[in-house]
Design a protein around this motif. Sequence first.
Motif, PDB file in Angstrom:
ATOM      1  N   LEU A 127     137.392   6.509  50.555  1.00 10.14           N
ATOM      2  CA  LEU A 127     138.336   7.620  50.374  1.00 10.14           C
ATOM      3  C   LEU A 127     138.108   8.349  49.054  1.00 10.14           C
ATOM      4  N   GLY A 128     137.626   7.614  48.065  1.00  9.11           N
ATOM      5  CA  GLY A 128     137.426   8.249  46.759  1.00  9.11           C
ATOM      6  C   GLY A 128     136.478   7.427  45.906  1.00  9.11           C
ATOM      7  N   VAL A 129     135.734   8.129  45.056  1.00 11.37           N
ATOM      8  CA  VAL A 129     134.858   7.443  44.088  1.00 11.37           C
ATOM      9  C   VAL A 129     135.105   8.094  42.731  1.00 11.37           C
ATOM     10  N   HIS A 130     135.370   7.258  41.735  1.00 11.21           N
ATOM     11  CA  HIS A 130     135.737   7.742  40.397  1.00 11.21           C
ATOM     12  C   HIS A 130     134.835   7.057  39.384  1.00 11.21           C
ATOM     13  N   MET A 131     134.187   7.875  38.568  1.00 15.72           N
ATOM     14  CA  MET A 131     133.177   7.322  37.670  1.00 15.72           C
ATOM     15  C   MET A 131     133.428   7.783  36.247  1.00 15.72           C
ATOM     16  N   ILE A 132     133.240   6.893  35.302  1.00 18.63           N
ATOM     17  CA  ILE A 132     133.264   7.293  33.897  1.00 18.63           C
ATOM     18  C   ILE A 132     132.139   6.540  33.208  1.00 18.63           C
ATOM     19  N   GLY A 133     131.296   7.264  32.477  1.00 15.38           N
ATOM     20  CA  GLY A 133     130.176   6.604  31.830  1.00 15.38           C
ATOM     21  C   GLY A 133     128.958   7.500  31.796  1.00 15.38           C
ATOM     22  N   PRO A 134     127.788   6.919  31.475  1.00 14.47           N
ATOM     23  CA  PRO A 134     126.589   7.735  31.280  1.00 14.47           C
ATOM     24  C   PRO A 134     126.083   8.387  32.573  1.00 14.47           C
ATOM     25  N   HIS A 135     125.772   9.669  32.481  1.00 12.39           N
ATOM     26  CA  HIS A 135     125.140  10.423  33.571  1.00 12.39           C
ATOM     27  C   HIS A 135     125.909  10.406  34.895  1.00 12.39           C
ATOM     28  N   VAL A 136     127.202  10.161  34.842  1.00 14.26           N
ATOM     29  CA  VAL A 136     127.939  10.114  36.114  1.00 14.26           C
ATOM     30  C   VAL A 136     128.035  11.494  36.768  1.00 14.26           C
ATOM     31  N   THR A 137     127.950  12.575  35.947  1.00 14.24           N
ATOM     32  CA  THR A 137     128.023  13.899  36.575  1.00 14.24           C
ATOM     33  C   THR A 137     126.782  14.172  37.432  1.00 14.24           C
ATOM     34  N   ASP A 138     125.691  13.476  37.148  1.00 18.15           N
ATOM     35  CA  ASP A 138     124.490  13.625  37.986  1.00 18.15           C
ATOM     36  C   ASP A 138     124.517  12.666  39.171  1.00 18.15           C
ATOM     37  N   MET A 139     125.317  11.600  39.047  1.00 14.53           N
ATOM     38  CA  MET A 139     125.284  10.574  40.104  1.00 14.53           C
ATOM     39  C   MET A 139     126.376  10.736  41.151  1.00 14.53           C
ATOM     40  N   ILE A 140     127.373  11.600  40.887  1.00 12.84           N
ATOM     41  CA  ILE A 140     128.526  11.687  41.792  1.00 12.84           C
ATOM     42  C   ILE A 140     128.137  12.229  43.174  1.00 12.84           C
ATOM     43  N   SER A 141     127.018  12.981  43.231  1.00 16.53           N
ATOM     44  CA  SER A 141     126.654  13.602  44.513  1.00 16.53           C
ATOM     45  C   SER A 141     126.366  12.565  45.588  1.00 16.53           C
ATOM     46  N   GLU A 142     125.861  11.398  45.195  1.00 14.95           N
ATOM     47  CA  GLU A 142     125.631  10.339  46.195  1.00 14.95           C
ATOM     48  C   GLU A 142     126.962   9.958  46.844  1.00 14.95           C
ATOM     49  N   ALA A 143     127.998   9.839  46.017  1.00  7.00           N
ATOM     50  CA  ALA A 143     129.323   9.487  46.538  1.00  7.00           C
ATOM     51  C   ALA A 143     129.864  10.615  47.409  1.00  7.00           C
ATOM     52  N   ALA A 144     129.610  11.873  46.979  1.00  9.76           N
ATOM     53  CA  ALA A 144     130.096  13.021  47.762  1.00  9.76           C
ATOM     54  C   ALA A 144     129.440  13.034  49.145  1.00  9.76           C
ATOM     55  N   LEU A 145     128.129  12.739  49.180  1.00  8.46           N
ATOM     56  CA  LEU A 145     127.426  12.685  50.472  1.00  8.46           C
ATOM     57  C   LEU A 145     128.002  11.541  51.318  1.00  8.46           C
ATOM     58  N   GLY A 146     128.256  10.421  50.656  1.00  9.05           N
ATOM     59  CA  GLY A 146     128.835   9.275  51.371  1.00  9.05           C
ATOM     60  C   GLY A 146     130.152   9.650  52.027  1.00  9.05           C
ATOM     61  N   ILE A 147     131.012  10.333  51.278  1.00  9.85           N
ATOM     62  CA  ILE A 147     132.321  10.702  51.833  1.00  9.85           C
ATOM     63  C   ILE A 147     132.154  11.729  52.950  1.00  9.85           C
ATOM     64  N   LEU A 148     131.233  12.691  52.751  1.00  9.25           N
ATOM     65  CA  LEU A 148     130.983  13.689  53.807  1.00  9.25           C
ATOM     66  C   LEU A 148     130.567  13.005  55.110  1.00  9.25           C
ATOM     67  N   LEU A 149     129.779  11.933  54.990  1.00  9.30           N
ATOM     68  CA  LEU A 149     129.262  11.247  56.189  1.00  9.30           C
ATOM     69  C   LEU A 149     130.156  10.076  56.609  1.00  9.30           C
ATOM     70  N   ASN A 150     131.398  10.051  56.076  1.00  6.07           N
ATOM     71  CA  ASN A 150     132.345   8.970  56.408  1.00  6.07           C
ATOM     72  C   ASN A 150     131.761   7.587  56.160  1.00  6.07           C
ATOM     73  N   ALA A 151     131.092   7.420  55.034  1.00  8.72           N
ATOM     74  CA  ALA A 151     130.462   6.125  54.746  1.00  8.72           C
ATOM     75  C   ALA A 151     131.516   5.040  54.522  1.00  8.72           C
ATOM     76  N   THR A 152     131.124   3.818  54.798  1.00  9.71           N
ATOM     77  CA  THR A 152     131.959   2.668  54.442  1.00  9.71           C
ATOM     78  C   THR A 152     131.422   2.131  53.111  1.00  9.71           C
ATOM     79  N   PRO A 153     132.217   1.303  52.427  1.00 15.01           N
ATOM     80  CA  PRO A 153     131.700   0.695  51.199  1.00 15.01           C
ATOM     81  C   PRO A 153     130.411  -0.072  51.473  1.00 15.01           C
ATOM     82  N   TRP A 154     130.346  -0.736  52.645  1.00 20.40           N
ATOM     83  CA  TRP A 154     129.148  -1.503  52.962  1.00 20.40           C
ATOM     84  C   TRP A 154     127.923  -0.586  52.989  1.00 20.40           C
ATOM     85  N   GLU A 155     128.090   0.613  53.583  1.00 14.46           N
ATOM     86  CA  GLU A 155     126.941   1.534  53.669  1.00 14.46           C
ATOM     87  C   GLU A 155     126.487   1.994  52.282  1.00 14.46           C
TER      88      GLU A 155
END
Length: 474
Positions: free
Chosen positions: A417-445
């Motif tokens: 439902l949501g991914v929240h990141m704080i730390g180094p380079h997270v603004t570059d890494m959030i897109s993986e989470a955004a794609l995951g949510i777009l594709l209805n990913a599960t935590p396992w995926e």
Amino acid sequence: MAQEYDVVILGGGTGGYVAAIRATQLGLKTAIVEKDKLGGTCLHKGCIPSKALLRSAEMYTQAKQATDFGVEVGEVNLNFTVVQQRKESIVEQLHKGVQGLIKKGKIDVYNGIGRILGPSIFSPMPGTISVEMADGSENEMLIPTNVLIATGSQPRTIEGIHVDGQIVMTSDHILELEHLPASILIIGGGVIGIEWASMLADFGVEVTVLEAGERILPTEDEDISSEMEKLLIKRGIKIEKKVQLKINTLQVTNDQVSVEAESDDNMKSFTAQKMLISVGRTGNSSGIGTENTEIIVENSYIQVNDFFQTKESHIYAIGDVIGGVQLAHVASHEGVLAVEHMAGLKTVPLAYDNIARCIYSYPEAASVGLTEKQASARGYTVKVGKFPFKGIGKALVNGNAEGFVKVIADEQSNDVLGVHMIGPHVTDMISEAALGILLNATPWELGATIHPHPSLSEVIGEAALAVDGRAIHF
Ligand code: NAI
């Protein structure tokens, strides 16, 4: 002279110019009316210049830490003039790029103020655009089939506080600082306030943030707000929350500003060389002729439907001027969808829950989807996984292992439902989470995605596995 167009776009900012390019790809004869420079707030007064300054601040801090890596650099000094010149040259390079794209798309640009006229001799419908040309030449009349309003927003100020641009500033003024102040009061601990607090602290400025709410970054997940507060305080930034400014105590002289404020039932007095007001933005909806139409404007924001149509269905509006999520990447997506709808393409309403939000402070923060509180409020039974950067080898190698990633999932459907990141380079890494949510990913995926080792992105996989107690390295 009157010119006919398929679409006339008011405002050549990120939303407007991207929409213009898409419109020409769709074969629409397109014009932009822009009173200032193509690129708008993002390029000239927002995202790009502020990130250029943040990068210099980061470099300055890193240079001072170089000895920790065994690199002897000698005395490290800051040349703020060069910092500003570097910012200007990046903005100019991108500005030329945008101008080139607009030229390549054969998009007409009218440099002036555009206003929507009501029914007139040019058209029985409202929507003819009268352009007051910046060079003083005769007004141009543009007769479009469709209009796209993309006029953006401007900093909100506080009633009773006079913004002089020198001592009391908004984010527009502070970008042009020639010299760094010794101290600053930042009113508002939202995205702009925190990015500037972080940057100025890195530059050696004494920073105090006065936030009216119970926490800084109030739209982010509570765990992100409190981690950000902890790490900023550790770097010497003072943060006062639940602050009520006593505006009648405000005193501004040639070289300082002071104000009293109530915080937790205590009156406190604050003094600094500069004050930044960063308490949100208002839509640029006045002076563009909406009163000549049926368009509804509430609180400075133009009301639109899912396809960005106003009450005048041939007049669309996108970006900051419609309120909601005021981000450049949202404006450009809205612009594309709006012109595709005008061109008769089938468009799907934008899923606002799936938009990545980034804060470019040190540490960075980035998120997509629901916060834990929002997910619970919507009736989800949430399960949460968290993983700290200190468990990630690459973060230790890089010398920056503060922060964490938090993954929120629905107990029943198992969707992230949501991914929240704080730390180094997270603004570059959030897109993986955004794609995951777009594709209805599960935590396992997310966890089963094989992240390269060593890389910072391993933190996403581990946090996702942690949702079901399966993280390996913690
Ligand atoms: P904001 O809405 O993010 O934060 C404003 C803050 O000011 C809130 O925490 C609020 O509680 C506080 N506040 C309001 N009135 C106050 C008062 N009288 N005294 C003390 N505190 C008060 O607005 P901000 O930071 O000005 O940013 C404006 C917009 O620009 C936001 O929508 C933001 O998302 C966008 N932006 C995005 C960036 C990014 O994507 N990295 C960077 C900069 C801006």
